[in-house]
Design a protein around this motif. Structure first.
Motif, mmCIF file in Angstrom:
data_model
loop_
_atom_site.group_PDB
_atom_site.id
_atom_site.type_symbol
_atom_site.label_atom_id
_atom_site.label_comp_id
_atom_site.label_asym_id
_atom_site.label_seq_id
_atom_site.Cartn_x
_atom_site.Cartn_y
_atom_site.Cartn_z
ATOM 1 N N ILE A 1 1.156 -1.437 -0.128
ATOM 2 C CA ILE A 1 0.219 0.041 0.202
ATOM 3 C C ILE A 1 1.078 0.841 0.112
ATOM 4 N N ARG A 2 1.004 1.995 -1.386
ATOM 5 C CA ARG A 2 1.486 3.510 -1.111
ATOM 6 C C ARG A 2 1.427 4.170 -0.817
ATOM 7 N N ASP A 3 -0.120 4.416 -1.368
ATOM 8 C CA ASP A 3 -1.149 5.631 -0.534
ATOM 9 C C ASP A 3 -2.714 5.357 -0.545
ATOM 10 N N GLN A 4 -2.733 5.820 0.866
ATOM 11 C CA GLN A 4 -3.960 5.666 2.093
ATOM 12 C C GLN A 4 -4.532 6.793 2.333
ATOM 13 N N VAL A 5 -6.278 6.953 2.087
ATOM 14 C CA VAL A 5 -6.506 8.331 2.408
ATOM 15 C C VAL A 5 -8.140 7.278 2.870
ATOM 16 N N MET A 6 -8.074 8.137 4.318
ATOM 17 C CA MET A 6 -9.390 7.617 5.178
ATOM 18 C C MET A 6 -9.927 8.513 5.516
ATOM 19 N N ASP A 7 -11.576 9.012 5.291
ATOM 20 C CA ASP A 7 -12.541 10.063 4.907
ATOM 21 C C ASP A 7 -13.774 9.477 6.505
ATOM 22 N N LEU A 8 -13.519 9.722 7.998
ATOM 23 C CA LEU A 8 -14.214 8.758 8.720
ATOM 24 C C LEU A 8 -15.191 10.634 9.016
ATOM 25 N N SER A 9 -16.526 9.610 9.435
ATOM 26 C CA SER A 9 -17.364 10.503 10.070
ATOM 27 C C SER A 9 -17.938 9.815 12.071
ATOM 28 N N PHE A 10 -17.941 10.054 11.914
ATOM 29 C CA PHE A 10 -18.406 9.645 13.631
ATOM 30 C C PHE A 10 -18.959 9.817 14.841
ATOM 31 N N SER A 11 -20.091 8.881 15.760
ATOM 32 C CA SER A 11 -21.054 10.249 16.959
ATOM 33 C C SER A 11 -20.064 8.900 17.938
ATOM 34 N N ILE A 12 -19.982 10.326 19.075
ATOM 35 C CA ILE A 12 -19.991 9.142 20.526
ATOM 36 C C ILE A 12 -20.321 10.470 21.474
ATOM 37 N N ALA A 13 -20.466 9.672 23.072
ATOM 38 C CA ALA A 13 -20.572 10.337 23.722
ATOM 39 C C ALA A 13 -19.686 11.016 24.479
ATOM 40 N N ASN A 14 -19.162 12.431 25.017
ATOM 41 C CA ASN A 14 -18.270 13.078 25.373
ATOM 42 C C ASN A 14 -18.267 12.889 26.874
ATOM 43 N N ALA A 15 -17.700 13.896 27.503
ATOM 44 C CA ALA A 15 -17.249 13.535 29.194
ATOM 45 C C ALA A 15 -18.905 14.011 29.753
ATOM 46 N N THR A 16 -19.454 14.215 28.972
ATOM 47 C CA THR A 16 -20.690 14.664 29.534
ATOM 48 C C THR A 16 -21.601 14.220 29.439
ATOM 49 N N GLY A 17 -21.616 13.186 28.624
ATOM 50 C CA GLY A 17 -22.946 11.917 27.956
ATOM 51 C C GLY A 17 -23.332 12.467 26.775
ATOM 52 N N ASN A 18 -22.721 13.983 25.603
ATOM 53 C CA ASN A 18 -23.823 14.266 25.144
ATOM 54 C C ASN A 18 -23.231 13.680 23.741
ATOM 55 N N THR A 19 -24.139 13.070 22.795
ATOM 56 C CA THR A 19 -23.698 12.871 21.359
ATOM 57 C C THR A 19 -22.824 13.997 20.816
ATOM 58 N N VAL A 20 -21.543 12.980 20.207
ATOM 59 C CA VAL A 20 -21.303 14.816 19.442
ATOM 60 C C VAL A 20 -20.315 14.351 18.194
ATOM 61 N N SER A 21 -21.269 14.827 17.401
ATOM 62 C CA SER A 21 -20.783 13.748 15.167
ATOM 63 C C SER A 21 -18.745 15.246 15.283
ATOM 64 N N SER A 22 -18.223 14.051 14.479
ATOM 65 C CA SER A 22 -16.385 14.856 14.494
ATOM 66 C C SER A 22 -16.835 14.056 12.932
ATOM 67 N N LYS A 23 -15.461 14.726 12.783
ATOM 68 C CA LYS A 23 -15.028 14.081 11.568
ATOM 69 C C LYS A 23 -13.092 13.949 11.498
ATOM 70 N N VAL A 24 -12.697 12.536 10.613
ATOM 71 C CA VAL A 24 -11.129 12.936 10.757
ATOM 72 C C VAL A 24 -11.186 12.273 9.152
ATOM 73 N N ASN A 25 -9.861 13.252 8.553
ATOM 74 C CA ASN A 25 -9.449 12.381 6.950
ATOM 75 C C ASN A 25 -7.856 12.820 6.951
ATOM 76 N N LEU A 26 -6.879 11.260 7.368
ATOM 77 C CA LEU A 26 -6.636 11.120 7.047
ATOM 78 C C LEU A 26 -5.720 10.302 6.028
ATOM 79 N N HIS A 27 -4.685 10.746 5.265
ATOM 80 C CA HIS A 27 -3.413 10.939 4.223
ATOM 81 C C HIS A 27 -2.449 10.460 4.394
ATOM 82 N N GLN A 28 -1.929 9.446 3.363
ATOM 83 C CA GLN A 28 -1.066 8.706 4.938
ATOM 84 C C GLN A 28 0.011 8.301 2.998
ATOM 85 N N SER A 29 1.133 8.914 3.148
ATOM 86 C CA SER A 29 2.117 7.566 1.122
ATOM 87 C C SER A 29 3.529 7.327 1.905
#
Length: 323
Positions: free
Chosen positions: A260-288
């Protein structure tokens, strides 16, 4: 007779088309699985990449005001890097550039790992020729973390294991190979395989992820990327609310040797934070990755002006207690 023959012919064509499509998708998935395993054969390489974070409120937090401020900047930021690595003996050098959202200029952080020690310069604290030093062998003895030289050597194996945990839950039919190969910067060609996360496969993927989370967390803990306390907290807390959200995309460029010479991960996810509220997040990773198993052209030398990183840990309130 002709009608019967015609009907059987049509059925055969439809059947062959369906079976061929299934087989092709399975082969494409197998190519990715095999490439992930082959990454473990990389003993040295040069690399570059980037990470864009957009994390929900409360996901990164600390009781220490200074640490909390640093985490606050990191939750909406870009991180770029480039460098080289050799596993035996372990030597790694990289130049990190951290840019908080809204900033026009980034902060460069040079990093070197050599002779079981980590060296880095933090421009906001250090002078240009001054570096902090961390003894990686000693830190594993002084803390509850399993992070040490050996666990750093196993980074590729950990990455492979975690990626397989995710990808094993995605049906082969969602794997697509681009018609035309990619041209890598060294002139080599690579096939591009993408995996789309959509509303059609989101539920099945999340069911799989939840079933594999304990194994996922254990892998992180075993390899020093999470303490036992953090693992227990995550298992019994916010992990149960973790949900991968569509749309998302994973893309792999696999060269003729199967790496694997190049990879991209474009992901969105939701999870409960420290106060118990569900929050949405996004991560974009690119590696060569380039120069696989070639002798790296290392440029950084062990710095002469070195300070103990315990000075910083004291400011953050996380320094090891004196025995």
């Amino acid at each position: 007779m002709n009608k019967k023959w015609f009907a059987l012919s049509i059925a055969a064509v439809v059947s062959m088309t369906t079976l061929t499509g299934c087989t092709d998708s399975t082969k494409i998935k197998q190519a990715v699985d095999q490439a992930l395993v082959k990454q473990n054969e990389i003993k040295s390489s040069s690399y570059n990449g980037s990470l864009t974070l957009s994390l929900g409120d409360g996901l990164l937090a600390a009781t220490n005001p200074l640490m909390n401020g640093l985490l606050g900047m990191a939750k909406e930021s870009n991180l770029d890097w480039n460098g080289a690595v050799n596993k035996e003996p372990l030597q790694l050098e990289t130049d990190l550039t951290f840019t908080p959202k809204g900033s026009s200029t980034g902060t460069s952080i040079p990093v070197l790992i050599k002779d079981s020690k980590l060296y880095f310069n933090m421009p906001a604290i250090n002078k240009p020729d001054e570096y902090y030093s961390v003894d990686l062998q000693q830190i594993s003895k002084d803390s509850k973390s399993a992070l040490n030289v050996d666990s750093l050597k196993n980074t590729s194996q950990v990455t492979t294991a975690l990626a397989k945990l995710l990808l094993d839950g995605i049906d082969a039919k969602w794997y697509k190979e681009a018609k035309d190969p990619l041209k890598l910067k060294d002139g080599a060609s690579a096939k591009s395989i993408s995996i789309e996360i959509s509303k059609k496969n989101e539920q099945a993927l999340n069911t799989w992820v939840q079933s594999k989370l304990p194994e996922f967390i254990q892998t992180l803990q075993t390899n020093g990327l999470m303490t036992a306390a953090q693992a227990d907290q995550f298992k019994n807390g916010s992990s149960k609310s973790l949900k991968i959200d569509a749309p998302g995309m994973l893309t792999f460029a696999i060269d003729d040797q199967g790496y694997i010479r190049d990879q991209v991960m474009d992901l969105s996810f939701s999870i409960a934070n420290a106060t118990g509220n569900t929050v949405s997040s996004k991560v974009n990773l690119h590696q060569s990755v380039d120069g696989i198993n070639q002798t790296p052209a290392f440029k950084k030398e062990i710095p002469k002006n070195v300070k103990s990183f315990n000075d910083v840990l004291k400011l953050l309130g996380t320094a090891p207690k004196a025995k």
